[in-house]
Motif scaffolding. Structure first.
Motif: not given
Length: 168
Positions: A72-76, A153-156, A161-162, A165-168
């Protein structure tokens, strides 16, 4: 000098864009997005799915075991909207919803083999388009493109996104 090199040479002029230049950038983004989604849209239509299904499958693949709340958070999107999408993906055997081991209220999402196959088909179509565009544009343009996208991108969104990226 090719068009891309010419534009790069004029890069410092782009720091002070006119409304007309911004309009052209906005229109380029609209048409690029249309192209970027065209192949997946054709594939999704065969299943009676839309872009929300694609985004859900993409991010479940990206983070297997993600919770419904995290998605839910990711997709908004609203919970109601996501539930509709997940219900169809689960009923069609593309996604499994598993009860959390630590918190029984949590639902952890995983792609089934069929879901993973669909995700590969969708993402390969987009990777092929991006690979060709990136190859034609060159490394400096690719780096600049990524920078521009991240700055939009907004801060959220940037934090989400970051985290991905860390899970890559």
């Amino acid at each position: 000098m090719n068009e891309i090199a010419s534009r790069a040479a004029q890069g410092e002029n782009l720091l002070f864009l006119t409304d007309e230049q911004l309009r052209k950038g906005i229109e380029a983004m609209f048409f690029a997005y249309r192209g970027f989604t065209a192949d997946p849209d054709r594939i999704l239509a065969q299943y009676g799915y839309g872009r929300a299904h694609h985004r859900a499958v993409h991010f479940i693949n990206r983070a297997p075991g993600t919770t419904v709340n995290n998605l839910l958070d990711i997709l908004g999107v609203t919970k109601q909207s996501l539930n509709r999408v997940l219900r169809s993906l689960i009923e069609d055997g593309l996604v499994e919803s598993r009860v959390g081991t630590r918190d029984k209220r949590e639902r952890h999402l995983h792609l089934t083999e069929a879901g993973a196959a669909l995700e590969r088909e969708l993402s390969e179509a987009q990777r092929a388009r991006m690979r060709a565009a990136f190859r034609d544009a060159g490394p400096e343009a690719v780096a600049g493109f990524r920078t521009v996208l991240e700055q939009m991108m907004d801060a959220e969104s940037r934090a989400l996104f970051n985290a991905l990226k860390e899970t890559s």
